[in-house]
Scaffold this active site. Structure first.
Site, short mmCIF file in Angstrom:
data_model
loop_
_atom_site.label_atom_id
_atom_site.label_comp_id
_atom_site.label_asym_id
_atom_site.label_seq_id
_atom_site.Cartn_x
_atom_site.Cartn_y
_atom_site.Cartn_z
N GLY A 86 7.65 12.81 -21.95
CA GLY A 86 8.66 13.81 -21.61
C GLY A 86 8.45 15.19 -22.22
N ILE A 87 9.51 15.70 -22.84
CA ILE A 87 9.50 17.06 -23.38
C ILE A 87 8.45 17.21 -24.49
CG2 ILE A 87 10.90 18.69 -24.76
CD1 ILE A 87 13.38 17.58 -23.18
N ASP B 121 4.17 9.86 -32.61
CA ASP B 121 5.14 9.08 -31.84
C ASP B 121 5.11 7.64 -32.33
OD1 ASP B 121 6.56 7.75 -29.53
OD2 ASP B 121 6.39 9.75 -28.68
N TYR C 170 25.78 10.49 -29.55
CA TYR C 170 24.64 11.36 -29.23
C TYR C 170 25.02 12.83 -29.43
CZ TYR C 170 20.88 13.54 -26.54
OH TYR C 170 19.82 14.33 -26.14
N ASP D 236 14.24 16.22 -16.35
CA ASP D 236 13.59 15.15 -15.60
C ASP D 236 12.45 14.56 -16.44
OD1 ASP D 236 12.68 13.42 -13.74
OD2 ASP D 236 11.95 14.95 -12.34
N THR D 237 12.78 13.59 -17.28
CA THR D 237 11.80 12.94 -18.15
C THR D 237 11.94 11.43 -17.98
OG1 THR D 237 13.28 12.65 -20.04
CG2 THR D 237 12.13 14.78 -19.88
P1 NAI Z 1 11.51 10.49 -23.83
O1 NAI Z 1 12.22 9.17 -24.04
O2 NAI Z 1 10.78 10.73 -22.56
O3 NAI Z 1 10.57 10.78 -25.06
C1 NAI Z 1 11.01 10.60 -26.37
C2 NAI Z 1 9.83 10.17 -27.23
O4 NAI Z 1 10.31 10.06 -28.57
C3 NAI Z 1 9.25 8.81 -26.82
O5 NAI Z 1 7.85 8.90 -26.66
C4 NAI Z 1 9.63 7.91 -27.99
O6 NAI Z 1 8.65 6.90 -28.27
C5 NAI Z 1 9.72 8.91 -29.14
N1 NAI Z 1 10.53 8.39 -30.24
C6 NAI Z 1 11.74 7.79 -30.16
N2 NAI Z 1 12.14 7.40 -31.38
C7 NAI Z 1 11.17 7.75 -32.25
C8 NAI Z 1 10.99 7.61 -33.64
N3 NAI Z 1 11.89 6.96 -34.40
N4 NAI Z 1 9.88 8.12 -34.22
C9 NAI Z 1 8.94 8.75 -33.47
N5 NAI Z 1 9.04 8.90 -32.13
C10 NAI Z 1 10.14 8.41 -31.52
O7 NAI Z 1 12.67 11.58 -24.01
P2 NAI Z 1 12.79 13.14 -23.64
O8 NAI Z 1 13.74 13.24 -22.53
O9 NAI Z 1 11.48 13.79 -23.57
O10 NAI Z 1 13.59 13.63 -24.95
C11 NAI Z 1 12.97 14.33 -26.02
C12 NAI Z 1 14.02 15.03 -26.83
O11 NAI Z 1 14.78 15.89 -25.97
C13 NAI Z 1 15.05 14.09 -27.50
O12 NAI Z 1 15.35 14.58 -28.79
C14 NAI Z 1 16.26 14.20 -26.60
O13 NAI Z 1 17.47 13.95 -27.28
C15 NAI Z 1 16.16 15.65 -26.17
N6 NAI Z 1 16.86 15.98 -24.94
C16 NAI Z 1 16.54 15.37 -23.76
C17 NAI Z 1 17.23 15.70 -22.61
C18 NAI Z 1 16.95 15.05 -21.29
O14 NAI Z 1 17.77 15.20 -20.38
N7 NAI Z 1 15.83 14.36 -21.13
C19 NAI Z 1 18.29 16.73 -22.61
C20 NAI Z 1 18.53 17.32 -23.91
C21 NAI Z 1 17.83 16.96 -25.02
#
Ligand code: NAI
Length: 255
Positions: free
Chosen positions: A24-25, A44, A152, A186-187
């Protein structure tokens, strides 16, 4: 001041660490920083599939000794740390009546204390950098009340407040600290959420309509904002939250 005739990539010679960089991001950010010339450590829980030229490091941000070991290893192997992107995060759904203490503590541990752990471990290296920056991933949930996201939202509100406090603590050491606040992006995370609903297409339409642009944010759009905040060219930007949310926090359209 940067030299206007300097044509080198803006992150050339700098080492960046991105957490949650396998998806994702985080993945989009790690690739963008690499594209802009940085040497990038992708940290990660599970680094399977992290592509070159990223350097993969397995790391759980909720494991204190593990964080210290990984940060020291990255600094030793890649030659220091200039940029830290604290992006790893987990979600939680429900009202205060739905989440038990264990879930609250887990969300706060990863989303908030994880940032403190990574940042504390990286500080000695950031202090030696000529272009030190930390960027945290907060959320629209830090700025706008969303239903059924109590734990959250509390964690992301804490990320925003922590960002400002860290910016104040470290500005005198030449370390800038900012955060991004993405709208629904969109992730794989959101795809997993949609897959768990009875009507994924309807839920996607509802989430898209919630943002004035009428669509989800892309991971790359958030990565561009993170790269801007992390850039040595943004030397006067510290203590801010940059929204990448299709206008959701800023205004409402007439319905
Ligand atoms: P994602 O689930 O696609 O990626 C998150 C990554 O973080 C995964 O690869 C996961 O293995 C890793 N991760 C989780 N727990 C971990 C830990 N304890 N130690 C190391 N790595 C860990 O999620 P996405 O959507 O890319 O989210 C990334 C950030 O963006 C998060 O902080 C989320 O809260 C934030 N965010 C996401 C939004 C969304 O709509 N997708 C909106 C606003 C914020």
């Amino acid at each position: 001041m940067s030299d206007p005739m300097d044509m080198r990539p803006e992150f050339e010679g700098l080492v960046a660490v991105v957490t949650g960089a396998a998806s994702g991001i985080g993945l989009a950010t790690a690739l963008e920083l690499a594209r802009r010339g940085a040497t990038v450590a992708a940290a990660d829980l599970n680094t399977t599939g992290v592509p070159e030229p990223l350097h993969a490091y397995e790391c759980d941000v909720s494991d204190g000794p593990g964080v210290t070991r990984t940060v020291e290893r990255i600094a030793r192997e890649l030659g220091g740390i200039d940029v830290l992107v604290n992006n790893a995060g987990i979600g939680a759904q429900g009202t205060v009546a739905d989440n038990d203490d264990q879930e609250w503590l887990r969300v706060l541990d990863v989303n908030v204390v994880g940032i403190a752990r990574m940042s504390a471990a990286a500080l000695p290296h950031l202090r030696r950098s000529r272009a030190a920056a930390i960027v945290n991933t907060a959320s629209i949930a830090a700025l706008v009340g969303l239903p059924r996201r109590a734990a959250y939202s509390a964690s992301k509100g804490a990320v925003l407040a922590l960002t400002r406090a860290m910016a104040a603590d470290h500005v005198g050491e030449g370390i800038r600290v900012n955060c991004v606040s993405p709208g629904t992006a969109d992730t794989p995370w959101v795809q997993r959420l949609l897959a768990r609903t009875d009507d994924p297409a309807g839920e996607l339409a509802r989430l898209s309509a919630r943002q004035p642009t009428g669509r989800l944010v892309t991971a790359d759009e958030v990565a561009q904002a993170i790269a801007y905040l992390a850039s040595p060219r943004s030397g006067s930007v510290t203590g801010i939250s940059l929204s990448v949310d299709g206008g959701m926090a800023g205004f409402q359209l007439p319905s």
